[in-house]
Scaffold this active site. Sequence first.
Site, PDB file in Angstrom:
ATOM      1  N   LYS A  19       6.242   2.059  -8.895  1.00 31.72           N
ATOM      2  CA  LYS A  19       6.296   1.381 -10.207  1.00 31.72           C
ATOM      3  C   LYS A  19       6.229   2.387 -11.354  1.00 31.72           C
ATOM      4  O   LYS A  19       6.950   2.256 -12.346  1.00 31.72           O
ATOM      5  CB  LYS A  19       5.114   0.394 -10.344  1.00 31.72           C
ATOM      6  CG  LYS A  19       5.112  -0.712  -9.307  1.00 31.72           C
ATOM      7  CD  LYS A  19       3.871  -1.565  -9.406  1.00 31.72           C
ATOM      8  CE  LYS A  19       2.592  -0.860  -9.024  1.00 31.72           C
ATOM      9  NZ  LYS A  19       2.463  -0.473  -7.624  1.00 31.72           N
ATOM     10  N   HIS A  44      -0.276   5.737 -10.499  1.00 26.44           N
ATOM     11  CA  HIS A  44       1.167   5.674 -10.780  1.00 26.44           C
ATOM     12  C   HIS A  44       1.684   7.088 -11.022  1.00 26.44           C
ATOM     13  O   HIS A  44       1.275   7.750 -11.972  1.00 26.44           O
ATOM     14  CB  HIS A  44       1.433   4.758 -11.983  1.00 26.44           C
ATOM     15  CG  HIS A  44       1.041   3.329 -11.728  1.00 26.44           C
ATOM     16  ND1 HIS A  44       1.149   2.335 -12.660  1.00 26.44           N
ATOM     17  CD2 HIS A  44       0.557   2.727 -10.608  1.00 26.44           C
ATOM     18  CE1 HIS A  44       0.749   1.187 -12.133  1.00 26.44           C
ATOM     19  NE2 HIS A  44       0.376   1.401 -10.886  1.00 26.44           N
TER      20      HIS A  44
END
Length: 428
Positions: A19, A44
């Site tokens: 993501k 992330h």
Amino acid sequence: MEQKRNLAIVGAQWGDEGKGKIVDILSEGFDVVARYQGGHNAGHTIRIGDRQFILHLIPSGIFHDGVECVIGNGVVVDPEALIEECDALARAGIRVEGRLHVSTRSHLILPYHRVVEKALEESQGTRKIGTTSRGIGPSYEDKVARRGLRVSDLADARALADRIRDLVQSKNRALSALGHRDAIDAEPICDAYAGYAERLRPLVSDTAVLVNRRIRDGRRILFEGAQGALLDIDHGTFPYVTSSTSTSGGIPSGLGIAPRHVHEVMGVVKAYTTRVGCGPFPTELPPDAAERLRARGAEFGATTGRPRRCGWFDAVAARHAAMINGLDRLVVTKIDVLDGCGDIPVCVGYDYKGSPLGEFPPDAEVLKRVEPRYETRPGWTASTAGAKAWADLPGEAQDYLKFLSDLTETPLGVVSTGAERTETIRLD
Ligand code: GDP
Ligand code: IMO
Ligand code: MG
């Protein structure tokens, strides 16, 4: 037809789908990137040239200087972790000040949340969840029980210290009941949080007002999900889930906006599947085969460094994720990891007690016992690594990607062929 403006990017498996990379590259077309749930359990990863950044709380739009980043009310904030992350970015030359906004309504994580989580996990035996040990669950518990501290509580040092002392007393009682010997001392926590309050003050605002103002002014918002659909508190593999609404349904309440402002939802999946922590995983590979995929895909947790469990793509789980999230587009990452790995099994259905199951089962005990049904697709020998155009992919890789899209009934939006920003194929 209304022009599509605001976009959500959510994980459609068990997290770590990539993501961060996708939010980073798509951020350039947006004015605001907002996190709406989770906390620093997220990791992330963004690769820019040969520099790699791992963000935990700060939205992945931070590498685009014109983008404002919002940590919404639905996020739980560990102030120490947030300050560390701000400092690390500042050292790397990334401007954070004036661009990062933290909701005054976000709940805080305190050190006792981690201690309680550890004691609970140790007492769980086979029902252990395998959490990230960041205090996420216990902080959300305090929120729902209406006793948690919020970012707004940092404003009054004396009242904050009184609340911390009361809460520490009750946590010590709970810990002692769990057999935990050492009592927590409230005073160092009061001192530390008074210091964090000073540091965070310039970042704090009513972000619901801010985001709604930006929307009213026609600015584009990108909503960044953390975790993934199968870790969602309601729609995931309960109880082996995280403690927030990681699906697109969490966006309105996690930011204080109306649902109609979420115009499009993109779901990110890996070309195979991984999971960190405990809980059912129907397509999980046996240790040797998992190890090969783990080595090729560098599948180690971005937050905890734990080896990720690895398996084949599970279309039953992905279809469930597509339904719950209302996915408009599918993003498939890490297709390069399957280069040269031979024919590729894809789970197209589950059997349970000898009969096919129509849908993804809501009960983790059933999911533990399903038999995945596989269809094998031809692999490819040419490299997809770093490909930037659909036409550069070998035919078998194109067919594999189309197969995933057909199975999930979701058109492809983006294909990722490497960790670096530019190693991306955009299909729209
Ligand atoms: P997130 O939590 O969903 O943002 O994902 P993580 O950052 O935890 O894990 C994804 C990992 O895969 C990171 O190490 C990324 O750098 C890496 N990655 C992302 N996309 C690709 C890709 O297309 N190919 C390869 N080989 N690695 C990728
Ligand atoms: P990103 O945003 C993968 C998993 C933990 C555990 C369960 C509950 O990087 O995709 P928690 O600490 O949230 O109470 O742990 O959820 N988990 C993740 N797995 N990626 C994540 O985030 C995760 N965040 C939590 O491993 O199984
Ligand atoms: Mg991650």
